[in-house]
Design an enzyme around this catalytic site. Structure first.
Site, mmCIF file in Angstrom:
data_model
loop_
_atom_site.group_PDB
_atom_site.id
_atom_site.type_symbol
_atom_site.label_atom_id
_atom_site.label_comp_id
_atom_site.label_asym_id
_atom_site.label_seq_id
_atom_site.Cartn_x
_atom_site.Cartn_y
_atom_site.Cartn_z
ATOM 1 N N TYR A 169 73.056 103.870 53.875
ATOM 2 C CA TYR A 169 72.289 102.964 53.023
ATOM 3 C C TYR A 169 73.053 101.536 52.836
ATOM 4 O O TYR A 169 72.285 100.363 52.944
ATOM 5 C CB TYR A 169 72.195 103.503 51.661
ATOM 6 C CG TYR A 169 71.229 102.843 50.516
ATOM 7 C CD1 TYR A 169 70.024 102.797 50.429
ATOM 8 C CD2 TYR A 169 72.170 101.995 49.613
ATOM 9 C CE1 TYR A 169 69.349 101.862 49.601
ATOM 10 C CE2 TYR A 169 71.446 101.337 48.751
ATOM 11 C CZ TYR A 169 70.118 101.195 48.686
ATOM 12 O OH TYR A 169 69.332 100.646 47.806
ATOM 13 N N THR A 191 65.759 104.040 39.128
ATOM 14 C CA THR A 191 64.418 104.095 39.458
ATOM 15 C C THR A 191 64.370 105.696 40.452
ATOM 16 O O THR A 191 65.666 106.176 40.236
ATOM 17 C CB THR A 191 64.294 103.277 40.979
ATOM 18 O OG1 THR A 191 65.559 103.609 41.726
ATOM 19 C CG2 THR A 191 64.778 101.932 40.080
ATOM 20 N N ASN A 250 60.715 95.049 49.876
ATOM 21 C CA ASN A 250 61.296 95.742 48.902
ATOM 22 C C ASN A 250 61.601 97.337 49.507
ATOM 23 O O ASN A 250 62.641 97.979 49.004
ATOM 24 C CB ASN A 250 60.811 95.813 47.500
ATOM 25 C CG ASN A 250 61.250 96.869 46.579
ATOM 26 O OD1 ASN A 250 62.259 96.611 46.013
ATOM 27 N ND2 ASN A 250 60.364 97.699 46.418
ATOM 28 N N LYS A 276 71.878 97.833 53.851
ATOM 29 C CA LYS A 276 71.483 96.630 52.952
ATOM 30 C C LYS A 276 72.307 95.352 53.412
ATOM 31 O O LYS A 276 71.832 94.392 52.899
ATOM 32 C CB LYS A 276 71.769 97.213 51.685
ATOM 33 C CG LYS A 276 70.567 98.282 50.993
ATOM 34 C CD LYS A 276 69.215 97.713 51.029
ATOM 35 C CE LYS A 276 68.192 98.449 50.362
ATOM 36 N NZ LYS A 276 66.762 98.027 50.415
#
Length: 253
Positions: A150, A185, A85, A154
C-alpha cells in the site's frame, strides 16, 4: 461563496466515489456549484445512493479496467477537474507478502491511478486547461512497517502526480497530490487486525486506539480531506502544481 471556490459551469471526475474520501469530494464539489460529475466505483449501490444537486454520470467498474476508460474518454465531451482517488488497502510484512496480494493492490492503486490520470490529462490537453488531485498517503512519505504494498503504491502515485505536473504545466493543467494520514473510512475494515479489534471493542474505539500515535489525537474525517482536495482543485490554488500536500494531524512530525 468566494468566486475562487465557485465551480459553476464545470465538470469533474471522481473515482472511488461511493464512499469515504471520494464520496466526500463528490458532495463538496456539488455544494460548490459543479455542473456535471462523472463518478466511478465498483459499488453500484453506493453510487446510486448519492443524490446531489448536479448532473451525475455514474460508471460501475474497476479503475484498473482499460475498457472502462476507453468508453469514458469517448463519452466525456470536456473535463475541468479530476480526483484520482480510488484505492484499496493491504497489509503485511514485505518478506511475507504473497505476489498475488502485491499485484492486487498495484492493479488498483497504481495502474488504476495511471489510467485515470491519463484519461483526465487527455481531456484537459484538448481543452487547454484543468486541475487534478491524486490521493496519495503519508505511508508513501514515511516508512511504516507492515503496510505491505500500500505505502509503496502511494509513494508511486505521489511521484506520478509530480511528473504529470512537470509535463503539463505549460498546457494550463495543474496536478497535485494530497497525502492523508489516518482517515476514518471503510478502508480499515478490509484489515483482519482492525476487524478483530472492532469486534472486541467497537469500531470507534478501534479507530481511537489507532489515532493515539497522531499528535492531533484523532483521525481526520473524509470531509476534512475533501476540503483540502477542493482547495487544490480550485482557482484559489492557481499557483500550486506538483506539490504533495500532507494532511495527517502531525503524524509525520
Amino acid at each position: 461563496m468566494s468566486d475562487h471556490l465557485n465551480f459553476s459551469g464545470r465538470s469533474a471526475l471522481v473515482t472511488g466515489a461511493a464512499s469515504g474520501i471520494g464520496k466526500a469530494c463528490a458532495i463538496w464539489l456539488a455544494e460548490h456549484g459543479i455542473e456535471r460529475l462523472w463518478l466511478v466505483d465498483r459499488d453500484s449501490n453506493g453510487l446510486d445512493a448519492l443524490d446531489l444537486d448536479c448532473e451525475i454520470e455514474r460508471r460501475v467498474g474497476s479503475v484498473a479496467d482499460p475498457a472502462l476508460w476507453g468508453s469514458l474518454e469517448a463519452e466525456m465531451e470536456t473535463l475541468d477537474h479530476a480526483v484520482v482517488n480510488a484505492g484499496i488497502g493491504t497489509g503485511g510484512m514485505l518478506a511475507e507478502l504473497d505476489l498475488s496480494e502485491w499485484r492486487k493492490v498495484m492493479d488498483v492503486n497504481l495502474d488504476g491511478a495511471f489510467l485515470t490520470l491519463r484519461a483526465a490529462l487527455r481531456k484537459m490537453l484538448a481543452a487547454k486547461g484543468g486541475s487534478i488531485v491524486v490521493t496519495a498517503s503519508v505511508t508513501g512519505l514515511k516508512a511504516v512497517p507492515g503496510v505491505g504494498g500500500y505505502g509503496i503504491s502511494k509513494a508511486a502515485v505521489a511521484h506520478m502526480a509530480r511528473i504529470a505536473a512537470a509535463e503539463n504545466a505549460a498546457h494550463g493543467i495543474r496536478v497535485n497530490a494530497v497525502a492523508p494520514g489516518g482517515v476514518d473510512t471503510a478502508i480499515w475494515d478490509s484489515g483482519a487486525q482492525f476487524r478483530k479489534a472492532a469486534a472486541e471493542h467497537g469500531r470507534q474505539a478501534a479507530i481511537r486506539a489507532m489515532a493515539k500515535d497522531t499528535p492531533r489525537g484523532e483521525f481526520a474525517t473524509p470531509e476534512e480531506i475533501a476540503d483540502t482536495v477542493g482547495f487544490l482543485l480550485s482557482d484559489m490554488a492557481s499557483n500550486i502544481t506538483g506539490t504533495v500536500l500532507t494532511s495527517d494531524g502531525g503524524y509525520t512530525l
